[in-house]
Motif scaffolding. Structure first.
Motif, PDB file in Angstrom:
ATOM      1  N   GLN A 114       0.817  -1.216   0.000  1.00 51.80           N
ATOM      2  CA  GLN A 114       0.000   0.000   0.000  1.00 51.80           C
ATOM      3  C   GLN A 114       0.851   1.267   0.000  1.00 51.80           C
ATOM      4  OE1 GLN A 114      -2.146   1.694   3.447  1.00 51.80           O
ATOM      5  NE2 GLN A 114      -4.034   1.391   2.286  1.00 51.80           N
ATOM      6  N   ASP A 115       0.510   2.154  -0.909  1.00 52.11           N
ATOM      7  CA  ASP A 115       1.128   3.476  -0.984  1.00 52.11           C
ATOM      8  C   ASP A 115       0.069   4.520  -0.648  1.00 52.11           C
ATOM      9  OD1 ASP A 115       3.436   2.165  -2.063  1.00 52.11           O
ATOM     10  OD2 ASP A 115       2.446   2.173  -4.021  1.00 52.11           O
ATOM     11  N   LEU A 116       0.526   5.678  -0.241  1.00 53.32           N
ATOM     12  CA  LEU A 116      -0.384   6.770   0.088  1.00 53.32           C
ATOM     13  C   LEU A 116       0.033   8.036  -0.647  1.00 53.32           C
ATOM     14  CD1 LEU A 116      -0.665   6.292   3.972  1.00 53.32           C
ATOM     15  CD2 LEU A 116      -2.392   5.684   2.264  1.00 53.32           C
ATOM     16  N   ALA A 117      -0.937   8.794  -1.081  1.00 55.32           N
ATOM     17  CA  ALA A 117      -0.681  10.102  -1.685  1.00 55.32           C
ATOM     18  C   ALA A 117      -1.522  11.123  -0.934  1.00 55.32           C
ATOM     19  CB  ALA A 117      -1.041  10.099  -3.165  1.00 55.32           C
ATOM     20  N   ALA A 118      -0.979  12.318  -0.761  1.00 52.58           N
ATOM     21  CA  ALA A 118      -1.719  13.334  -0.009  1.00 52.58           C
ATOM     22  C   ALA A 118      -1.351  14.736  -0.478  1.00 52.58           C
ATOM     23  CB  ALA A 118      -1.435  13.201   1.485  1.00 52.58           C
ATOM     24  N   VAL A 119      -2.338  15.610  -0.435  1.00 46.98           N
ATOM     25  CA  VAL A 119      -2.089  17.033  -0.655  1.00 46.98           C
ATOM     26  C   VAL A 119      -1.639  17.604   0.686  1.00 46.98           C
ATOM     27  CG1 VAL A 119      -3.068  19.254  -1.335  1.00 46.98           C
ATOM     28  CG2 VAL A 119      -3.867  17.151  -2.429  1.00 46.98           C
ATOM     29  N   VAL A 120      -0.459  18.208   0.704  1.00 48.60           N
ATOM     30  CA  VAL A 120       0.087  18.726   1.961  1.00 48.60           C
ATOM     31  C   VAL A 120       0.391  20.215   1.833  1.00 48.60           C
ATOM     32  CG1 VAL A 120       1.056  16.501   2.648  1.00 48.60           C
ATOM     33  CG2 VAL A 120       2.452  18.086   1.303  1.00 48.60           C
ATOM     34  N   THR A 121       0.449  20.868   2.973  1.00 52.30           N
ATOM     35  CA  THR A 121       0.799  22.284   3.018  1.00 52.30           C
ATOM     36  C   THR A 121       1.654  22.529   4.248  1.00 52.30           C
ATOM     37  OG1 THR A 121      -0.092  24.544   2.916  1.00 52.30           O
ATOM     38  CG2 THR A 121      -1.244  22.985   4.347  1.00 52.30           C
ATOM     39  N   GLN A 129       1.880  20.894  -1.907  1.00 52.57           N
ATOM     40  CA  GLN A 129       2.617  19.853  -2.611  1.00 52.57           C
ATOM     41  C   GLN A 129       1.802  18.561  -2.599  1.00 52.57           C
ATOM     42  OE1 GLN A 129       6.065  19.570  -3.955  1.00 52.57           O
ATOM     43  NE2 GLN A 129       5.738  21.759  -4.164  1.00 52.57           N
ATOM     44  N   LEU A 130       2.147  17.682  -3.527  1.00 48.50           N
ATOM     45  CA  LEU A 130       1.594  16.333  -3.510  1.00 48.50           C
ATOM     46  C   LEU A 130       2.713  15.399  -3.063  1.00 48.50           C
ATOM     47  CD1 LEU A 130      -0.728  14.342  -4.190  1.00 48.50           C
ATOM     48  CD2 LEU A 130       0.313  14.105  -6.446  1.00 48.50           C
ATOM     49  N   VAL A 131       2.505  14.714  -1.959  1.00 48.28           N
ATOM     50  CA  VAL A 131       3.504  13.774  -1.459  1.00 48.28           C
ATOM     51  C   VAL A 131       3.015  12.355  -1.727  1.00 48.28           C
ATOM     52  CG1 VAL A 131       2.533  13.731   0.883  1.00 48.28           C
ATOM     53  CG2 VAL A 131       4.914  13.102   0.526  1.00 48.28           C
ATOM     54  N   ILE A 132       3.928  11.495  -2.186  1.00 52.60           N
ATOM     55  CA  ILE A 132       3.617  10.087  -2.427  1.00 52.60           C
ATOM     56  C   ILE A 132       4.511   9.260  -1.508  1.00 52.60           C
ATOM     57  CG2 ILE A 132       3.482   8.233  -4.130  1.00 52.60           C
ATOM     58  CD1 ILE A 132       3.430  10.447  -6.302  1.00 52.60           C
ATOM     59  N   ILE A 133       3.895   8.473  -0.645  1.00 52.53           N
ATOM     60  CA  ILE A 133       4.645   7.650   0.308  1.00 52.53           C
ATOM     61  C   ILE A 133       4.564   6.198  -0.148  1.00 52.53           C
ATOM     62  CG2 ILE A 133       4.875   6.932   2.711  1.00 52.53           C
ATOM     63  CD1 ILE A 133       3.516   9.556   3.501  1.00 52.53           C
ATOM     64  N   ASP A 137       3.613   1.141   5.123  1.00 50.73           N
ATOM     65  CA  ASP A 137       3.679   0.358   6.356  1.00 50.73           C
ATOM     66  C   ASP A 137       5.082  -0.125   6.692  1.00 50.73           C
ATOM     67  OD1 ASP A 137       0.901   0.489   6.914  1.00 50.73           O
ATOM     68  OD2 ASP A 137       0.544  -1.029   5.373  1.00 50.73           O
ATOM     69  N   SER A 138       6.046   0.076   5.788  1.00 51.18           N
ATOM     70  CA  SER A 138       7.388  -0.460   6.037  1.00 51.18           C
ATOM     71  C   SER A 138       8.480   0.554   5.710  1.00 51.18           C
ATOM     72  CB  SER A 138       7.601  -1.746   5.238  1.00 51.18           C
ATOM     73  OG  SER A 138       8.858  -2.310   5.529  1.00 51.18           O
ATOM     74  N   SER A 139       8.910   0.592   4.452  1.00 48.38           N
ATOM     75  CA  SER A 139      10.035   1.464   4.090  1.00 48.38           C
ATOM     76  C   SER A 139       9.678   2.944   4.159  1.00 48.38           C
ATOM     77  CB  SER A 139      10.538   1.118   2.684  1.00 48.38           C
ATOM     78  OG  SER A 139       9.547   1.423   1.712  1.00 48.38           O
ATOM     79  N   LYS A 140       8.418   3.255   3.841  1.00 44.72           N
ATOM     80  CA  LYS A 140       7.901   4.626   3.954  1.00 44.72           C
ATOM     81  C   LYS A 140       8.750   5.638   3.176  1.00 44.72           C
ATOM     82  CE  LYS A 140       6.223   3.402   8.547  1.00 44.72           C
ATOM     83  NZ  LYS A 140       6.341   3.634  10.004  1.00 44.72           N
ATOM     84  N   LYS A 141       9.069   5.295   1.941  1.00 47.58           N
ATOM     85  CA  LYS A 141       9.849   6.200   1.104  1.00 47.58           C
ATOM     86  C   LYS A 141       8.990   7.377   0.669  1.00 47.58           C
ATOM     87  CE  LYS A 141      12.534   6.456  -3.174  1.00 47.58           C
ATOM     88  NZ  LYS A 141      12.982   5.732  -4.391  1.00 47.58           N
ATOM     89  N   ILE A 142       9.525   8.580   0.843  1.00 48.79           N
ATOM     90  CA  ILE A 142       8.762   9.792   0.554  1.00 48.79           C
ATOM     91  C   ILE A 142       9.195  10.394  -0.780  1.00 48.79           C
ATOM     92  CG2 ILE A 142       8.252  12.138   1.331  1.00 48.79           C
ATOM     93  CD1 ILE A 142       8.673  11.165   4.187  1.00 48.79           C
ATOM     94  N   ASN A 143       8.220  10.634  -1.649  1.00 46.95           N
ATOM     95  CA  ASN A 143       8.466  11.301  -2.929  1.00 46.95           C
ATOM     96  C   ASN A 143       7.564  12.523  -3.019  1.00 46.95           C
ATOM     97  OD1 ASN A 143      10.111   9.077  -4.436  1.00 46.95           O
ATOM     98  ND2 ASN A 143       8.328   7.997  -3.638  1.00 46.95           N
ATOM     99  N   TYR A 144       8.143  13.649  -3.396  1.00 44.87           N
ATOM    100  CA  TYR A 144       7.340  14.843  -3.633  1.00 44.87           C
ATOM    101  C   TYR A 144       7.183  15.016  -5.138  1.00 44.87           C
ATOM    102  CZ  TYR A 144       7.769  16.162   1.260  1.00 44.87           C
ATOM    103  OH  TYR A 144       7.695  16.174   2.628  1.00 44.87           O
ATOM    104  N   TRP A 145       5.936  15.161  -5.582  1.00 39.66           N
ATOM    105  CA  TRP A 145       5.678  15.351  -7.003  1.00 39.66           C
ATOM    106  C   TRP A 145       6.407  16.600  -7.477  1.00 39.66           C
ATOM    107  CZ3 TRP A 145       4.827  13.256 -11.321  1.00 39.66           C
ATOM    108  CH2 TRP A 145       4.248  13.926 -12.397  1.00 39.66           C
TER     109      TRP A 145
END
Length: 207
Positions: A114-121, A129-133, A137-145
């Motif tokens: 499972q990955d998560l995407a969110a609009v953040v401020t 920004q749009l962040v994609i995690i 549940d494990s590695s939790k790698k963070i990518n910013y669009w």
């Protein structure tokens, strides 16, 4: 007889004064507009909801992975929806997804996690920004669009399948081999952010 007429006259004057006092009490005060709708008849344009479990999860990941992170998931109170937009576009979808339109969940990179995407401020609520995690549940790698996101962006999960859109003003058909992120600006534009096996890319779907 004169006494009777005098009594009737006094009674008439007294009743007339009472009517005037009633009109003053019931009518507009200090020039106020009598057409103003009472607060009981008005409805808020948006419904402020408590921070959801997914929002808390994303905020915790951002704080833990990036020390002193300034980012957090956008919420109803911070979002700048125009009048009527929230009730028309968002409220109906909230029944199925309480995190809409700020969070999307799915397997966006095709690794069966499972990955998560969110609009953040941030605290200024000026930059979005749009962040994609990846692997939330494990590695939790963070990518910013790579592109900025506006404050009225609504995101949701796009299913796998064949889609058509434009890339560099050319019509293109692609096969989504994993779920993707649908970004929509109501009545303005929409696009899909998808994983091509190496990186996230964008295909425009509407103007």
């Amino acid at each position: 007889m004169k006494l009777l007429y005098l009594s009737l006259f006094v009674l008439f004057v007294s009743c007339n004064n009472d009517n005037k006092e009633t009109e003053i009490k019931d009518g507009p005060v200090n020039g106020a507009d009598s057409n103003i709708i009472s607060k009981k008849e008005t409805q808020p344009d948006s419904i402020i909801v408590a921070e959801s479990l997914l929002a808390k999860k994303i905020n915790n990941i951002l704080q833990a992975k990036e020390e002193n992170s300034r980012w957090h998931v956008l919420n109803d109170k911070e979002a700048k929806w125009i009048s009527g937009q929230f009730d028309y576009f968002i409220t109906p979808k909230r029944k199925e997804n309480p995190d809409y339109p700020y969070i999307a969940a799915g397997d966006f990179d095709g690794d069966n996690r499972q990955d998560l995407a969110a609009v953040v401020t941030d605290s200024t609520q000026i930059i979005y920004q749009l962040v994609i995690i990846s692997d939330a549940d494990s590695s939790k790698k963070i990518n910013y669009w790579k592109e900025d996101i506006l404050e009225d962006a609504a995101i949701s999960t796009a299913p796998m399948g064949r889609i058509e859109g434009t890339v560099n003003e050319k019509i293109k058909k692609i096969e989504l081999k994993s779920e993707a992120i649908h970004v929509e600006y109501f009545e303005k534009a929409s696009f899909i952010i998808y994983w091509n096996g190496k990186s996230y890319n964008r295909i425009q779907q509407g103007d």
